[in-house]
Write a protein that holds these residues in place. Structure first.
Motif, PDB file in Angstrom:
ATOM      1  N   LYS A   1       0.822  -1.210   0.000  1.00  0.00           N
ATOM      2  CA  LYS A   1       0.000   0.000   0.000  1.00  0.00           C
ATOM      3  C   LYS A   1       0.858   1.262   0.000  1.00  0.00           C
ATOM      4  CE  LYS A   1      -2.497  -0.902   3.641  1.00  0.00           C
ATOM      5  NZ  LYS A   1      -3.556  -0.700   4.676  1.00  0.00           N
ATOM      6  N   GLY A   2       2.177   1.091  -0.084  1.00  0.00           N
ATOM      7  CA  GLY A   2       3.075   2.243  -0.119  1.00  0.00           C
ATOM      8  C   GLY A   2       3.440   2.788   1.237  1.00  0.00           C
ATOM      9  N   LYS A   3       3.132   2.065   2.301  1.00  0.00           N
ATOM     10  CA  LYS A   3       3.442   2.525   3.648  1.00  0.00           C
ATOM     11  C   LYS A   3       4.791   1.965   4.101  1.00  0.00           C
ATOM     12  CE  LYS A   3      -1.439   2.924   4.981  1.00  0.00           C
ATOM     13  NZ  LYS A   3      -1.439   4.392   5.035  1.00  0.00           N
ATOM     14  N   SER A   4       5.299   2.512   5.204  1.00  0.00           N
ATOM     15  CA  SER A   4       6.571   2.057   5.774  1.00  0.00           C
ATOM     16  C   SER A   4       6.319   1.595   7.206  1.00  0.00           C
ATOM     17  CB  SER A   4       7.613   3.181   5.748  1.00  0.00           C
ATOM     18  OG  SER A   4       7.876   3.603   4.428  1.00  0.00           O
ATOM     19  N   PRO A   5       5.852   0.364   7.382  1.00  0.00           N
ATOM     20  CA  PRO A   5       5.496  -0.112   8.725  1.00  0.00           C
ATOM     21  C   PRO A   5       6.663  -0.115   9.692  1.00  0.00           C
ATOM     22  CG  PRO A   5       5.606  -1.935   7.164  1.00  0.00           C
ATOM     23  CD  PRO A   5       5.673  -0.680   6.356  1.00  0.00           C
ATOM     24  N   GLU A   6       7.884  -0.188   9.166  1.00  0.00           N
ATOM     25  CA  GLU A   6       9.044  -0.228  10.057  1.00  0.00           C
ATOM     26  C   GLU A   6       9.201   1.076  10.840  1.00  0.00           C
ATOM     27  OE1 GLU A   6      10.606   1.200   6.044  1.00  0.00           O
ATOM     28  OE2 GLU A   6       9.114  -0.214   6.809  1.00  0.00           O
ATOM     29  N   ILE A   7       8.699   2.184  10.288  1.00  0.00           N
ATOM     30  CA  ILE A   7       8.786   3.464  10.999  1.00  0.00           C
ATOM     31  C   ILE A   7       7.953   3.414  12.276  1.00  0.00           C
ATOM     32  CG2 ILE A   7       8.339   5.937  10.878  1.00  0.00           C
ATOM     33  CD1 ILE A   7      10.585   5.003   9.042  1.00  0.00           C
ATOM     34  N   LEU A   8       6.725   2.926  12.150  1.00  0.00           N
ATOM     35  CA  LEU A   8       5.848   2.844  13.315  1.00  0.00           C
ATOM     36  C   LEU A   8       6.390   1.842  14.332  1.00  0.00           C
ATOM     37  CD1 LEU A   8       3.290   3.616  14.810  1.00  0.00           C
ATOM     38  CD2 LEU A   8       2.045   1.898  13.471  1.00  0.00           C
ATOM     39  N   ILE A   9       6.877   0.711  13.860  1.00  0.00           N
ATOM     40  CA  ILE A   9       7.414  -0.301  14.772  1.00  0.00           C
ATOM     41  C   ILE A   9       8.630   0.245  15.522  1.00  0.00           C
ATOM     42  CG2 ILE A   9       8.564  -2.550  14.880  1.00  0.00           C
ATOM     43  CD1 ILE A   9       6.736  -3.409  12.541  1.00  0.00           C
ATOM     44  N   ASP A  10       9.461   1.000  14.816  1.00  0.00           N
ATOM     45  CA  ASP A  10      10.632   1.610  15.453  1.00  0.00           C
ATOM     46  C   ASP A  10      10.210   2.562  16.567  1.00  0.00           C
ATOM     47  OD1 ASP A  10      13.341   2.358  15.857  1.00  0.00           O
ATOM     48  OD2 ASP A  10      13.091   4.081  14.524  1.00  0.00           O
ATOM     49  N   LYS A  11       9.208   3.401  16.296  1.00  0.00           N
ATOM     50  CA  LYS A  11       8.769   4.370  17.297  1.00  0.00           C
ATOM     51  C   LYS A  11       7.994   3.707  18.436  1.00  0.00           C
ATOM     52  CE  LYS A  11       9.693   8.084  16.940  1.00  0.00           C
ATOM     53  NZ  LYS A  11      10.963   8.750  17.322  1.00  0.00           N
ATOM     54  N   LEU A  12       7.290   2.633  18.141  1.00  0.00           N
ATOM     55  CA  LEU A  12       6.640   1.873  19.214  1.00  0.00           C
ATOM     56  C   LEU A  12       7.692   1.247  20.125  1.00  0.00           C
ATOM     57  CD1 LEU A  12       3.787   0.110  17.203  1.00  0.00           C
ATOM     58  CD2 LEU A  12       3.448   1.750  19.059  1.00  0.00           C
ATOM     59  N   GLY A  13       8.747   0.724  19.513  1.00  0.00           N
ATOM     60  CA  GLY A  13       9.841   0.164  20.301  1.00  0.00           C
ATOM     61  C   GLY A  13      10.524   1.222  21.146  1.00  0.00           C
ATOM     62  N   GLU A  14      10.642   2.417  20.594  1.00  0.00           N
ATOM     63  CA  GLU A  14      11.227   3.534  21.349  1.00  0.00           C
ATOM     64  C   GLU A  14      10.395   3.852  22.585  1.00  0.00           C
ATOM     65  OE1 GLU A  14      10.508   8.021  20.664  1.00  0.00           O
ATOM     66  OE2 GLU A  14      12.203   7.495  19.372  1.00  0.00           O
ATOM     67  N   ARG A  15       9.077   3.958  22.385  1.00  0.00           N
ATOM     68  CA  ARG A  15       8.207   4.314  23.509  1.00  0.00           C
ATOM     69  C   ARG A  15       8.183   3.206  24.550  1.00  0.00           C
ATOM     70  NH1 ARG A  15       7.893   8.022  25.608  1.00  0.00           N
ATOM     71  NH2 ARG A  15       9.359   8.383  23.962  1.00  0.00           N
ATOM     72  N   LEU A  16       8.236   1.956  24.097  1.00  0.00           N
ATOM     73  CA  LEU A  16       8.274   0.837  25.036  1.00  0.00           C
ATOM     74  C   LEU A  16       9.529   0.912  25.904  1.00  0.00           C
ATOM     75  CD1 LEU A  16       7.394  -1.869  26.211  1.00  0.00           C
ATOM     76  CD2 LEU A  16       8.333  -2.991  24.182  1.00  0.00           C
ATOM     77  N   ALA A  17      10.661   1.178  25.279  1.00  0.00           N
ATOM     78  CA  ALA A  17      11.913   1.297  26.035  1.00  0.00           C
ATOM     79  C   ALA A  17      11.847   2.468  27.006  1.00  0.00           C
ATOM     80  CB  ALA A  17      13.087   1.468  25.075  1.00  0.00           C
ATOM     81  N   TYR A  18      11.242   3.567  26.565  1.00  0.00           N
ATOM     82  CA  TYR A  18      11.148   4.765  27.402  1.00  0.00           C
ATOM     83  C   TYR A  18      10.262   4.514  28.616  1.00  0.00           C
ATOM     84  CZ  TYR A  18      11.331   9.852  28.132  1.00  0.00           C
ATOM     85  OH  TYR A  18      11.569  11.109  28.632  1.00  0.00           O
ATOM     86  N   GLU A  19       9.126   3.849  28.391  1.00  0.00           N
ATOM     87  CA  GLU A  19       8.219   3.568  29.507  1.00  0.00           C
ATOM     88  C   GLU A  19       8.845   2.576  30.483  1.00  0.00           C
ATOM     89  OE1 GLU A  19       5.317   5.183  30.011  1.00  0.00           O
ATOM     90  OE2 GLU A  19       5.760   6.343  28.211  1.00  0.00           O
ATOM     91  N   ARG A  20       9.563   1.598  29.948  1.00  0.00           N
ATOM     92  CA  ARG A  20      10.252   0.647  30.823  1.00  0.00           C
ATOM     93  C   ARG A  20      11.295   1.375  31.670  1.00  0.00           C
ATOM     94  NH1 ARG A  20      11.649  -2.813  27.181  1.00  0.00           N
ATOM     95  NH2 ARG A  20      13.698  -1.922  26.757  1.00  0.00           N
ATOM     96  N   ASN A  21      12.043   2.268  31.032  1.00  0.00           N
ATOM     97  CA  ASN A  21      12.993   3.089  31.787  1.00  0.00           C
ATOM     98  C   ASN A  21      12.271   3.962  32.806  1.00  0.00           C
ATOM     99  OD1 ASN A  21      15.374   2.213  30.594  1.00  0.00           O
ATOM    100  ND2 ASN A  21      15.305   3.736  28.963  1.00  0.00           N
ATOM    101  N   GLY A  22      11.087   4.451  32.408  1.00  0.00           N
ATOM    102  CA  GLY A  22      10.322   5.309  33.305  1.00  0.00           C
ATOM    103  C   GLY A  22       9.963   4.613  34.604  1.00  0.00           C
ATOM    104  N   VAL A  23       9.596   3.343  34.513  1.00  0.00           N
ATOM    105  CA  VAL A  23       9.283   2.573  35.722  1.00  0.00           C
ATOM    106  C   VAL A  23      10.499   2.534  36.642  1.00  0.00           C
ATOM    107  CG1 VAL A  23       8.708   0.277  36.603  1.00  0.00           C
ATOM    108  CG2 VAL A  23       7.525   1.169  34.581  1.00  0.00           C
ATOM    109  N   ARG A  24      11.654   2.293  36.072  1.00  0.00           N
ATOM    110  CA  ARG A  24      12.881   2.210  36.874  1.00  0.00           C
ATOM    111  C   ARG A  24      13.260   3.570  37.454  1.00  0.00           C
ATOM    112  NH1 ARG A  24      15.644  -1.346  32.084  1.00  0.00           N
ATOM    113  NH2 ARG A  24      14.737  -3.360  32.645  1.00  0.00           N
TER     114      ARG A  24
END
Length: 240
Positions: free
Chosen positions: A77-100
């Motif tokens: 469809k002309g989209k770049s799903p890896e961009i969203l996955i990358d940013k989701l991974g970023e937020r996951l890492a950030y929230e995990r760090n946030g807990v710590r």
């Protein structure tokens, strides 16, 4: 809450030694660098290294059939799903760090605040919501058929960014106000990142994921208000 700053034997300023200050200023004008050139040299070197350097990791290929199908479909469809996955991974890492980070701040507040201080309960509440956000992101990544345990490039970067905050909160010499100031930096970035993530999810055609993030954004706004309010109240009380 103890005072955020105290007057002491701080001799780092030039006013502590006018005579030496005069000598230093004279030396600046009389002693030239022993290496020729100016800042343009380091700028060129940085540019050259940036051009030659590889990337910071990559977004992994989906390890499941579901993930491969979703990725292929989005690409068709002309989209770049890896961009969203990358940013989701970023937020996951950030929230995990946030807990710590909140774990570290809670320990500091328990040690330095009065036994009945409401700050500890506030920090615990925010900490639990950060943990909920982490699991929300795990679910979103899995919906896309990706692996939430993989470290994406942006996740790697935010881990490095958080190192300074970790050092502030885990340094036994920092006080509560300094810790709250570090958390304010965390929450400001967190709010902006959630707003962007919701926009990216909608742009990628995943309205269901974007909708699921709205509660998290509201909670992050509340976190920011709480941290700012505590800091403002206590500092104004101390300065009057």
């Amino acid at each position: 809450m103890a005072h955020a700053a105290k007057v002491g034997t701080n001799v780092t300023g030039v006013q502590m030694s006018p005579k030496d200050t005069k000598s230093l200023l004279e030396a600046v004008n009389s002693i030239t660098p022993d290496v020729p050139g100016d800042e343009t040299g380091i700028a060129r070197e940085r540019g050259a290294r940036a051009e030659d350097a590889g990337r910071i990791g990559s977004v992994p290929i989906p390890g499941s059939a579901k993930g491969m199908i979703k990725t292929t479909f989005d690409m068709l469809k002309g989209k770049s799903p890896e961009i969203l996955i990358d940013k989701l991974g970023e937020r996951l890492a950030y929230e995990r760090n946030g807990v710590r980070l909140y774990d570290a701040m809670i320990a500091k507040a328990k040690a330095l605040e009065p036994a009945n201080s409401p700050l500890v309960d506030t920090l615990k509440h925010i900490r639990e919501e950060e943990a909920e956000h982490m699991m929300l992101l795990v679910s979103a990544i899995e919906q896309l058929g990706a692996d939430p345990t993989a470290q994406t490039p942006s996740a790697d970067v935010v881990g490095v960014m958080a190192m300074g905050i970790v050092q502030v909160l885990t340094d036994p010499r920092t006080n509560v106000e300094q810790g709250l100031n570090a958390l304010l930096t965390v929450e400001l970035a967190d709010n902006a990142a959630w707003e962007l993530l919701i926009e990216l999810s909608r742009a990628a055609g995943h309205d269901n994921i974007a909708d699921s993030f709205m509660k998290a954004l509201d909670q992050e706004n509340d976190h920011l208000v709480k941290i700012k309010t505590v800091m403002r109240r206590d500092l104004i009380t101390q300065i009057k």
